[in-house]
Design a protein around this motif. Structure first.
Motif, short mmCIF file in Angstrom:
data_model
loop_
_atom_site.label_atom_id
_atom_site.label_comp_id
_atom_site.label_asym_id
_atom_site.label_seq_id
_atom_site.Cartn_x
_atom_site.Cartn_y
_atom_site.Cartn_z
N THR A 174 -19.95 17.87 -60.38
CA THR A 174 -20.52 18.20 -58.92
C THR A 174 -21.78 18.49 -58.53
OG1 THR A 174 -19.72 19.03 -56.81
CG2 THR A 174 -19.79 20.55 -58.57
N GLN A 184 -8.18 14.30 -47.80
CA GLN A 184 -8.09 13.46 -46.37
C GLN A 184 -7.06 13.66 -45.51
OE1 GLN A 184 -9.23 9.46 -47.41
NE2 GLN A 184 -11.25 10.08 -48.37
N ASN A 238 -13.83 24.49 -43.71
CA ASN A 238 -14.61 23.30 -43.87
C ASN A 238 -15.49 23.39 -42.70
OD1 ASN A 238 -15.52 20.62 -43.48
ND2 ASN A 238 -14.46 20.13 -45.24
N1 COA Z 1 -18.22 16.61 -56.16
C1 COA Z 1 -18.68 15.19 -56.21
N2 COA Z 1 -17.80 14.39 -56.21
C2 COA Z 1 -16.37 14.79 -55.60
C3 COA Z 1 -15.91 15.89 -55.70
C4 COA Z 1 -16.91 17.09 -55.98
N3 COA Z 1 -16.65 18.53 -55.65
N4 COA Z 1 -14.80 15.99 -55.25
C5 COA Z 1 -14.42 14.77 -55.04
N5 COA Z 1 -15.46 13.87 -55.47
C6 COA Z 1 -15.36 12.61 -55.27
C7 COA Z 1 -14.20 11.92 -55.53
O1 COA Z 1 -13.71 11.91 -56.99
C8 COA Z 1 -14.44 10.66 -54.79
O2 COA Z 1 -14.86 9.67 -55.80
P1 COA Z 1 -14.66 8.06 -55.84
O3 COA Z 1 -14.89 7.52 -54.67
O4 COA Z 1 -15.19 7.67 -56.96
O5 COA Z 1 -13.10 8.31 -56.19
C9 COA Z 1 -15.24 10.78 -53.85
O6 COA Z 1 -16.06 12.12 -54.05
C10 COA Z 1 -14.80 10.84 -52.39
O7 COA Z 1 -13.65 11.71 -52.44
P2 COA Z 1 -12.89 11.94 -51.08
O8 COA Z 1 -11.61 12.80 -51.55
O9 COA Z 1 -12.58 10.67 -50.50
O10 COA Z 1 -13.65 12.98 -50.34
P3 COA Z 1 -13.93 13.28 -48.99
O11 COA Z 1 -14.94 12.83 -48.11
O12 COA Z 1 -12.50 13.11 -48.27
O13 COA Z 1 -14.08 14.94 -49.21
C11 COA Z 1 -12.88 16.98 -48.92
C12 COA Z 1 -13.30 15.67 -49.79
C13 COA Z 1 -11.66 17.97 -49.92
C14 COA Z 1 -14.30 17.81 -48.78
C15 COA Z 1 -12.28 16.67 -47.45
O14 COA Z 1 -11.25 15.62 -47.72
C16 COA Z 1 -11.86 17.73 -46.88
O15 COA Z 1 -12.52 18.70 -46.36
N6 COA Z 1 -10.34 18.02 -46.48
C17 COA Z 1 -9.95 19.28 -45.98
C18 COA Z 1 -9.74 20.12 -47.12
C19 COA Z 1 -9.22 21.39 -46.63
O16 COA Z 1 -10.06 22.06 -45.81
N7 COA Z 1 -8.14 22.08 -47.35
C20 COA Z 1 -7.91 23.54 -46.84
C21 COA Z 1 -7.23 23.53 -45.48
S1 COA Z 1 -6.36 24.99 -45.28
#
Ligand code: COA
Length: 326
Positions: free
Chosen positions: A29, A219, A256
């Motif tokens: 990351t 997501q 977030n």
């Molecule tokens: N660093 C770099 N890349 C990462 C990563 C990290 N820490 N975590 C995931 N990725 C990658 C994934 O593997 C994916 O790669 P790919 O396209 O090659 O498969 C890409 O980034 C996109 O992943 P995705 O899961 O679609 O990212 P996103 O834009 O949805 O962001 C979160 C991920 C978790 C930040 C976002 O979904 C989110 O904030 N969700 C809410 C989570 C939350 O707040 N939970 C607690 C609520 S109480």
């Protein structure tokens, strides 16, 4: 009519800081990815021998001090937590012993919504006239249920504790109106267990005899978050006979920055009216709202009479909102 006022706040963050760059040396990351997706810059991590109850106790002591009361004056302790030190006793019982308080104490488990659930519960006890000072704590050692090899989850969470003392005050206008004018005005709580698989820890006392680690469909959680939290706020406003333009401060669950921004926009609030400190401590689950509240209270952001809105969503799914006039 008895009102529940916040008469003291306190918080505690462990000394050890883990930055995004530190994480980049542990999983694939980088700082730019984490900041742009979440707004998180760092998280605090409890020391190896630092227990949840130790953090809760630190936050509680500060809240008691700021309320200008003694531990002996506390009539009940509720700790919102998902990461208790032991299967039993509860974190609340351990805190009660450390404080030397003489009162009932129990934990409340509603994951990231825990503090809103606990505030609403405490309010019922105060309104019934049976309790005078309730210590409500949100405290979490999320680092103990993270898979430090899973970059999708380990970047999101941190450890810490926040606390408030809710105090009973008579409503002097009770003869005119039967509703509180200050303190907690209303709350709305909800859960939908059918969504349990989008955010859960895969362990448990009766299933695996271990705590497990967090799994999340980011997501899906994101989609539910803004819709459900805004709906909860509207429900709480409706119960209090208010509309969203009455809100002075949004104190949302610090999960977030993108969720916080979307929610603020939906509630038509300027960003300087939305409390955010997620950059500093990441998602501390049930501790996040009292941490944000104490941060804002310490910097004297709230004026007497301001309307505050606490809102959260968490695993379960659980969610809820609570309105409070400062
Ligand atoms: N660093 C770099 N890349 C990462 C990563 C990290 N820490 N975590 C995931 N990725 C990658 C994934 O593997 C994916 O790669 P790919 O396209 O090659 O498969 C890409 O980034 C996109 O992943 P995705 O899961 O679609 O990212 P996103 O834009 O949805 O962001 C979160 C991920 C978790 C930040 C976002 O979904 C989110 O904030 N969700 C809410 C989570 C939350 O707040 N939970 C607690 C609520 S109480």
């Amino acid at each position: 009519m008895i009102e529940s006022h916040i008469i003291g706040t306190g918080s505690y963050l462990p000394e050890k800081i883990l930055t995004n760059n530190d994480l980049a040396s542990m999983v694939d990351t980088n700082d730019e990815w984490i900041v742009s997706r979440t707004g998180i810059k760092q998280r605090h991590i409890a020391g190896e021998n630092e227990l949840n109850a130790d953090m809760a106790y630190q936050a509680a002591q500060k809240a008691i001090e700021s309320a200008h009361i003694q531990a002996q004056d506390i009539s009940m302790i509720i700790v919102a937590t998902t990461t208790p030190d032991y299967t039993f006793p509860s974190v609340a019982a351990c805190v009660q012993a450390k404080l030397g308080a003489k009162c009932p104490a129990f934990d409340m488990q509603a994951v990231c919504s825990g503090f809103v659930y606990a505030m609403s519960t405490a309010h019922q006890f105060i309104q019934s006239g049976s309790m005078k000072h309730i210590l409500v704590i949100g405290s979490e050692k999320m680092s103990s249920i993270l898979d430090w090899k899973d970059r999708r989850t380990c970047i999101l969470f941190g450890d810490g504790a926040g606390a408030v003392v809710l105090g009973a005050k008579p409503n002097i206008d009770a003869s005119v109106s039967n509703t509180p004018h200050r303190g907690i005005l209303s709350s709305y709580l909800m859960a939908q267990g059918q969504h349990k698989d989008i955010l859960y820890a895969d362990g448990g006392v009766a299933s695996t005899q271990s705590a497990g680690v967090i799994h999340m469909n980011g997501q899906e959680v994101f989609k539910h978050a803004v819709t459900k939290m805004s709906a909860a706020i509207n429900q709480a406003l409706k119960k209090a006979g208010l509309t969203k333009d009455a809100i002075d401060w949004l104190v949302p669950h610090q999960a977030n920055q993108r969720i916080i921004d979307s929610l603020g926009k939906k509630m038509k609030l300027e960003s300087d009216r939305v409390i955010s400190c997620v950059a500093n401590h990441a998602n501390t689950s049930a501790a996040s709202i009292p941490l944000a509240l104490d941060y804002a209270a310490q910097s004297s952001q709230f004026k007497e009479g301001d309307l505050l809105c606490f809102v959260a969503i968490g695993g379960g799914l659980t969610w809820g909102a609570c309105l409070l006039r400062w």
